[in-house]
Design an enzyme around this catalytic site. Structure first.
Site, PDB file in Angstrom:
ATOM      1  N   SER A  62       0.782  -1.236   0.000  1.00 15.94           N
ATOM      2  CA  SER A  62       0.000   0.000   0.000  1.00 15.94           C
ATOM      3  C   SER A  62       0.808   1.277   0.000  1.00 15.94           C
ATOM      4  CB  SER A  62      -0.956   0.011   1.192  1.00 15.94           C
ATOM      5  OG  SER A  62      -1.994  -0.908   0.935  1.00 15.94           O
ATOM      6  N   PHE A 120      -9.220 -12.526   1.131  1.00 21.39           N
ATOM      7  CA  PHE A 120      -8.094 -13.113   1.863  1.00 21.39           C
ATOM      8  C   PHE A 120      -8.483 -13.604   3.258  1.00 21.39           C
ATOM      9  CE2 PHE A 120      -5.513 -12.351  -1.567  1.00 21.39           C
ATOM     10  CZ  PHE A 120      -5.444 -11.018  -1.931  1.00 21.39           C
ATOM     11  N   ALA A 121      -9.774 -13.904   3.449  1.00 18.60           N
ATOM     12  CA  ALA A 121     -10.215 -14.421   4.758  1.00 18.60           C
ATOM     13  C   ALA A 121      -9.418 -15.686   5.100  1.00 18.60           C
ATOM     14  CB  ALA A 121     -11.706 -14.691   4.737  1.00 18.60           C
ATOM     15  N   THR A 123      -6.052 -17.100   4.293  1.00 12.61           N
ATOM     16  CA  THR A 123      -4.863 -16.441   3.749  1.00 12.61           C
ATOM     17  C   THR A 123      -4.259 -17.138   2.540  1.00 12.61           C
ATOM     18  OG1 THR A 123      -4.394 -15.595   5.950  1.00 12.61           O
ATOM     19  CG2 THR A 123      -2.552 -15.662   4.382  1.00 12.61           C
ATOM     20  N   ARG A 287       0.073   8.591   5.465  1.00 13.51           N
ATOM     21  CA  ARG A 287      -0.050   8.427   6.911  1.00 13.51           C
ATOM     22  C   ARG A 287       0.845   9.450   7.614  1.00 13.51           C
ATOM     23  NH1 ARG A 287      -2.740   3.843   8.219  1.00 13.51           N
ATOM     24  NH2 ARG A 287      -2.729   2.045   6.821  1.00 13.51           N
ATOM     25  N   THR A 301       2.582   2.672   4.983  1.00 13.70           N
ATOM     26  CA  THR A 301       2.966   1.300   5.320  1.00 13.70           C
ATOM     27  C   THR A 301       2.450   0.378   4.221  1.00 13.70           C
ATOM     28  OG1 THR A 301       0.930   1.256   6.604  1.00 13.70           O
ATOM     29  CG2 THR A 301       2.985   1.601   7.817  1.00 13.70           C
ATOM     30  N   THR A 303       1.456  -3.901   3.362  1.00 16.25           N
ATOM     31  CA  THR A 303       1.356  -5.329   3.663  1.00 16.25           C
ATOM     32  C   THR A 303       0.886  -6.020   2.392  1.00 16.25           C
ATOM     33  OG1 THR A 303       0.756  -4.987   5.983  1.00 16.25           O
ATOM     34  CG2 THR A 303       0.179  -7.104   4.993  1.00 16.25           C
ATOM     35  N   ASN A 329       1.426 -11.759   7.011  1.00 15.23           N
ATOM     36  CA  ASN A 329       0.479 -12.556   7.799  1.00 15.23           C
ATOM     37  C   ASN A 329       1.076 -12.999   9.127  1.00 15.23           C
ATOM     38  OD1 ASN A 329      -2.157 -13.578   8.182  1.00 15.23           O
ATOM     39  ND2 ASN A 329      -1.440 -15.657   7.711  1.00 15.23           N
TER      40      ASN A 329
HETATM   41  C1  LIG Z   1      -3.964  -1.477   6.083  1.00 10.70           C
HETATM   42  C2  LIG Z   1      -3.032  -2.608   5.652  1.00 10.70           C
HETATM   43  C3  LIG Z   1      -2.440  -3.344   6.843  1.00 10.70           C
HETATM   44  S1  LIG Z   1      -3.941  -3.756   4.595  1.00 10.70           S
HETATM   45  C4  LIG Z   1      -3.716  -2.809   3.154  1.00 10.70           C
HETATM   46  C5  LIG Z   1      -3.036  -3.438   1.957  1.00 10.70           C
HETATM   47  N1  LIG Z   1      -2.843  -4.847   1.965  1.00 10.70           N
HETATM   48  C6  LIG Z   1      -3.872  -5.693   1.754  1.00 10.70           C
HETATM   49  O1  LIG Z   1      -5.013  -5.323   1.634  1.00 10.70           O
HETATM   50  C7  LIG Z   1      -3.511  -7.180   1.781  1.00 10.70           C
HETATM   51  C8  LIG Z   1      -4.244  -7.829   2.916  1.00 10.70           C
HETATM   52  C9  LIG Z   1      -3.968  -9.316   2.981  1.00 10.70           C
HETATM   53  C10 LIG Z   1      -2.508  -9.591   3.163  1.00 10.70           C
HETATM   54  C11 LIG Z   1      -2.266 -10.944   3.814  1.00 10.70           C
HETATM   55  N2  LIG Z   1      -3.105 -11.184   4.976  1.00 10.70           N
HETATM   56  C12 LIG Z   1      -4.075 -12.117   4.968  1.00 10.70           C
HETATM   57  O2  LIG Z   1      -4.331 -12.792   4.006  1.00 10.70           O
HETATM   58  C13 LIG Z   1      -4.831 -12.271   6.249  1.00 10.70           C
HETATM   59  N3  LIG Z   1      -5.879 -13.284   6.134  1.00 10.70           N
HETATM   60  C14 LIG Z   1      -0.820 -10.921   4.266  1.00 10.70           C
HETATM   61  O3  LIG Z   1      -0.566 -10.643   5.452  1.00 10.70           O
HETATM   62  O4  LIG Z   1       0.044 -11.126   3.402  1.00 10.70           O
HETATM   63  C15 LIG Z   1      -1.823  -2.683   2.358  1.00 10.70           C
HETATM   64  O5  LIG Z   1      -0.699  -2.777   2.044  1.00 10.70           O
HETATM   65  N4  LIG Z   1      -2.473  -2.042   3.393  1.00 10.70           N
HETATM   66  C16 LIG Z   1      -1.915  -2.120   4.716  1.00 10.70           C
HETATM   67  C17 LIG Z   1      -1.335  -0.754   5.131  1.00 10.70           C
HETATM   68  O6  LIG Z   1      -1.787   0.259   4.567  1.00 10.70           O
HETATM   69  O7  LIG Z   1      -0.486  -0.781   6.013  1.00 10.70           O
END
Ligand SMILES: CC1(C)S[C@@H]2[C@H](NC(=O)CCCC[C@H](NC(=O)C[NH3+])C(=O)[O-])C(=O)N2[C@H]1C(=O)[O-]
Length: 351
Positions: A62, A120-121, A123, A287, A301, A303, A329
């Site tokens: 992101s 991604f419910a 993972t 942010r 940030t 992820t 994750n």
């Molecule tokens: C708001 C956040 C944290 S989530 C958002 C975006 N990332 C995603 O939407 C991916 C979410 C699933 C990622 C996955 N998690 C799962 O599948 C959990 N079931 C993993 O950890 O790899 C990003 O990047 N942003 C982060 C941000 O802005 O920091």
């Protein structure tokens, strides 16, 4: 007050903590008045054992939202669209509510649900189902609109990837070109970000790069090498590839006003709280973290499967830090990686 020197021992300790909690590797790069300081830990490739390399490329997740925001705000400066106009004025019929404005997208106050929560419910199955898929923007927005809205427009902050998918649609509609062209022409080239790219829907990370490893939900299951993916589920919300040095260059140049006018930077850095701690804020695709030493840092940030990223700069752009761990994750890794910010920007705690 004098600018504190970065506590690179503290940065290294945060990277070690990230590894102790499951990251195969981690790295951080600080750029400041006294030059560049880097630290690395662990490996960028678990198969070969190749050590983490500060020059390695990785998926920024992101942090891409800030790149997309810069392009859109340049288009606002050029008079191509207005922040407080309805999105539907520029993308007729896209959204079911004419009250949703461009500014609502950039501040996560649109109420558009985030389709990735369902996607991604589970993972690993969720990731494997989409890692090679190519979505259209319209398909992604359709996934969101199939779910209830989370808030009335403008009423409250609710983070949603959907907002920055629509930002990508706006950029492509207004420029008549894919977002990749806008990133390249407006940011990557002018700032000479040679390690930064937007290659959607290609699944590869070209050149020297870190492999990313996704933690499964079930304890004891093996890590999943998630390096190759289209990131088509995110695109303008998450598909940029970069390096620590390029991200520091980007956030520093942004804060120094090299990409947007002073008035637009004021708009971008006008924030509202994102949580009850009153130390975390969100502006326009940006942010703000308020650190314990009183320093405010601006950035984003990330992820994305296999990679956690922090990239922040002081408001004057004189000090920047990018920190990465090649896993995801695993929330505790993300949390301890965040410790690099206090160490880098607040320096050693007084004895
Ligand atoms: C708001 C956040 C944290 S989530 C958002 C975006 N990332 C995603 O939407 C991916 C979410 C699933 C990622 C996955 N998690 C799962 O599948 C959990 N079931 C993993 O950890 O790899 C990003 O990047 N942003 C982060 C941000 O802005 O920091």
């Amino acid at each position: 007050a004098a600018t504190p020197a970065p506590d690179m021992d503290g940065v290294a300790a945060a990277l070690d903590a990230a590894m102790a909690n499951g990251a195969p590797g981690a790295m951080a790069r600080f750029t400041g008045p006294d030059g560049v300081r880097s630290r690395t830990a662990g490996v960028r490739d678990r198969e070969t054992g190749a050590p983490m390399d500060i020059h390695a490329r990785f998926r920024v997740g992101s942090v891409s939202k800030t790149f997309s925001t810069v392009v859109l705000l340049q288009l606002v400066q050029e008079g191509r669209l207005e922040l407080d106009q309805p999105v539907n004025r520029y993308l007729p019929g896209l959204l079911p509510d004419d009250r949703i404005t461009v500014r609502h997208l950039l501040t996560h106050r649109s109420g558009l649900s985030d389709y990735t929560n369902a996607m991604f419910a589970d993972t690993v199955p969720g990731f494997e189902a989409v890692r090679n898929r190519v979505f259209t923007y319209q398909e992604l927005v359709g996934l969101s609109l199939a779910e209830p809205r989370t808030t009335e427009p403008g009423v409250s902050y609710r983070y949603s990837n959907t907002n920055f998918v629509v930002v990508g649609m706006l950029i492509e509609k207004l420029t008549g070109r894919p977002v990749a062209n806008a990133y390249q022409k407006r940011i990557f080239k002018p700032l000479r970000l040679r390690g930064t790219s937007y290659v959607h829907p290609d699944t590869r990370i070209a050149g020297l790069h870190a492999r990313g490893y996704l933690h499964p939900d079930a304890a004891g299951d093996p890590l999943v090498d998630s390096t190759e993916q289209t990131v088509s589920w995110a695109q303008s919300a998450g598909a940029v590839i970069s390096t620590p040095a390029d991200l520091n260059t980007f956030t520093s140049a942004l804060m120094r006003g090299r990409l947007l006018s002073p008035a637009m930077m004021d708009a971008m850095t006008t924030v509202t709280p994102t949580d009850a701690t009153n130390t975390r804020f969100y502006g326009l695709g940006l942010r703000r973290y308020d650190l314990s030493c009183g320093t405010q840092v601006f950035g984003h940030t990330g992820t994305v499967q296999g990679f956690y990223t922090y990239t922040f700069s002081t408001r004057d752009g004189r000090r920047s830090l990018s920190a990465v761990a090649n896993t995801s994750n695993r929330g505790v890794v993300n949390t301890v990686l965040g410790g690099t910010l206090e160490a880098a920007f607040c320096g050693k705690a007084p004895a």
